[in-house]
Design an enzyme around this catalytic site. Structure first.
Site, PDB file in Angstrom:
ATOM      1  N   CYS A   1      -4.659  -4.851   0.856  1.00  0.00           N
ATOM      2  CA  CYS A   1      -4.974  -4.051  -0.330  1.00  0.00           C
ATOM      3  C   CYS A   1      -4.038  -4.423  -1.483  1.00  0.00           C
ATOM      4  O   CYS A   1      -4.475  -4.565  -2.631  1.00  0.00           O
ATOM      5  CB  CYS A   1      -4.870  -2.569  -0.006  1.00  0.00           C
TER       6      CYS A   1
ATOM      7  N   HIS B   1     -11.257   0.336   0.445  1.00  0.00           N
ATOM      8  CA  HIS B   1      -9.886   0.168   0.936  1.00  0.00           C
ATOM      9  C   HIS B   1      -9.904  -0.843   2.081  1.00  0.00           C
ATOM     10  O   HIS B   1     -10.833  -0.863   2.879  1.00  0.00           O
ATOM     11  CB  HIS B   1      -9.334   1.489   1.470  1.00  0.00           C
TER      12      HIS B   1
END
Length: 100
Positions: free
Chosen positions: A28, A16
């Protein structure tokens, strides 16, 4: 941090970005948009796609490389590399092709 690894005819993405809280993370979203936007094309052109449901991870591998497939993967890699240069604290980009 998102980890992108490129090897001979293969791209692996995991992790992430943690740029912002969930639902607001533009880093992201950008990485996901590039990869998931290309998936339909990859899947219709015989590229092996592996996802791991236990961790955020995806691998794309050219099973039978052709000039067309190598070009398609190269475009995705170039886009991701550009993002990694713009957000180095959130995306690591390892190109193992130079070591092969």
């Amino acid at each position: 941090m998102i980890k992108l690894t490129v090897s001979h005819h293969k791209l692996t993405a995991s992790g992430h970005a943690l740029f912002a809280k969930k639902g607001q993370d533009i880093v992201c979203a950008a990485v996901s948009g590039i990869i998931f936007g290309a998936l339909p094309w990859f899947e219709t052109n015989s590229i092996a796609v592996q996802e791991d449901a236990t961790v955020p991870s995806l691998s794309l591998e050219l099973v039978q490389p052709t000039a067309k497939l190598i070009t398609g993967l190269s475009v995705v890699i170039m886009q991701l590399k550009t993002l990694a240069h713009s957000y180095p604290q959130f995306i690591s980009f390892e190109d193992q092709r130079k070591d092969e």
